[in-house]
Design a protein around this motif. Structure first.
Motif, PDB file in Angstrom:
ATOM      1  N   THR A  43       0.846  -1.194   0.000  1.00  0.00           N
ATOM      2  CA  THR A  43       0.000   0.000   0.000  1.00  0.00           C
ATOM      3  C   THR A  43       0.881   1.243   0.000  1.00  0.00           C
ATOM      4  N   HIS A  44       0.253   2.385  -0.257  1.00  0.00           N
ATOM      5  CA  HIS A  44       0.992   3.651  -0.212  1.00  0.00           C
ATOM      6  C   HIS A  44       1.578   3.911   1.170  1.00  0.00           C
ATOM      7  N   ALA A  45       0.921   3.364   2.208  1.00  0.00           N
ATOM      8  CA  ALA A  45       1.376   3.591   3.588  1.00  0.00           C
ATOM      9  C   ALA A  45       2.653   2.824   3.917  1.00  0.00           C
ATOM     10  N   HIS A  46       3.056   1.911   3.054  1.00  0.00           N
ATOM     11  CA  HIS A  46       4.290   1.155   3.254  1.00  0.00           C
ATOM     12  C   HIS A  46       5.470   1.789   2.518  1.00  0.00           C
ATOM     13  N   GLN A  47       5.386   3.070   2.227  1.00  0.00           N
ATOM     14  CA  GLN A  47       6.435   3.716   1.448  1.00  0.00           C
ATOM     15  C   GLN A  47       7.790   3.701   2.152  1.00  0.00           C
ATOM     16  N   ASN A  48       7.809   3.897   3.460  1.00  0.00           N
ATOM     17  CA  ASN A  48       9.071   3.859   4.201  1.00  0.00           C
ATOM     18  C   ASN A  48       9.753   2.517   3.957  1.00  0.00           C
ATOM     19  N   PRO A  49      10.999   2.526   3.485  1.00  0.00           N
ATOM     20  CA  PRO A  49      11.674   1.261   3.173  1.00  0.00           C
ATOM     21  C   PRO A  49      11.747   0.293   4.353  1.00  0.00           C
TER      22      PRO A  49
END
Length: 283
Positions: A216-222
């Motif tokens: 999801t977009h919320a998982h952007q943080n590596p």
């Protein structure tokens, strides 16, 4: 249905059904006060995760990215445990577009966990048969091997009913494969040992589907990876490298699971600049 044109490719999101999974598991070691600001949860701490197959049409060919949650295969207990409030309506979505499952040329399977592969087969009488009988099913060799011989951890998500009826359609690859010019699949490992991502490049336009490395977009943080990941450190490393490449190309990120965005494009500050939002409704 939402659509997005990127170079020669036209993407259309089909209705593949929905699951609701534990938010803590989906964000791993990230504290709830952090992830809950990015992605809503219900009173059972579950987050909504679509299973919407992406129809990719290029050069007169019809490809599907993953197969949806399936229809008529889950019992009431499974539906309750996995929060399946809606089963797949992929056939109905295709019919709206003037297509049928027979028109799908290839299934691009990022991995074969049940929430991605359950739609590969369907009930027909007392048997299970291929849901896309004319399609070549692409997946990595590592994933295909584990699908057929899961370990003690993975046997709960690799189901024989999702591979036995379609094994004659499967074509595997090792590191990468080009499906048509510009459209490629790449083995990454991480989420599962055989997990793959999908890229498309046509001139200055491109997209990446990172599957469950960035569901999801919320998982952007590596560093925000799933507790479900078999190799979380690999997930972090692969995710960071793929993101840096995609940022440099100004690529669209397209999603199968995201309940809020179909696709996003980030600016130089890595903030959402353009987006295709998903239509919202109550179950």
């Amino acid at each position: 249905m939402k659509t997005l044109s990127i170079g020669r490719a036209k993407l259309t999101w089909l209705n593949g059904g929905v699951t609701h999974m534990d938010g803590g598991a989906m964000f791993g070691v990230v504290p709830k006060p952090l992830w809950s600001k990015k992605y809503p949860h219900n009173d059972r701490n579950q987050i909504e995760l679509r299973c919407d197959s992406i129809l990719v049409q290029i050069d007169g060919k019809n490809f599907l990215i993953d197969s949806g949650i399936g229809k008529g295969k889950l019992n009431d207990k499974s539906k309750r445990n996995f929060g399946v409030f809606e089963e797949s309506k992929v056939d109905e979505s295709l019919e709206t577009l003037g297509l049928s499952a027979d028109d799908i040329d290839a299934m691009l399977m990022t991995h074969l966990h049940f929430d991605h592969a359950n739609g590969l087969t369907k009930p027909e009488g007392d048997d299970l048969v291929s849901a896309f009988p004319n399609a070549t099913i692409f997946t990595s060799q590592v994933e295909w091997d584990e699908m057929r011989e899961p370990n003690i951890r993975s046997k709960n998500t690799y189901w024989k009913e999702n591979w036995e009826p379609v094994q004659h359609q499967v074509k595997t690859f090792d590191e990468s494969i080009e499906i048509v010019p510009g459209l490629t699949m790449h083995h990454t490992s991480g989420h599962s040992d055989g997990h793959s991502v999908i890229k498309f490049v046509d001139g200055d336009e491109s997209f990446i589907h990172m599957a469950d490395l960035m569901p999801t977009h919320a998982h952007q943080n590596p560093l925000w990876v799933l507790a479900y990941d078999d190799y979380p450190v690999t997930s972090v490393q692969e995710k960071k490298a793929l993101q840096d490449e995609a940022y440099a190309k100004n690529s669209w990120f397209v999603f199968y699971h995201d309940a809020y965005y179909r696709a996003v494009q980030f600016n130089d500050d890595k903030e959402i600049e353009k987006s295709i939002e998903r239509e919202r409704y109550e179950y």
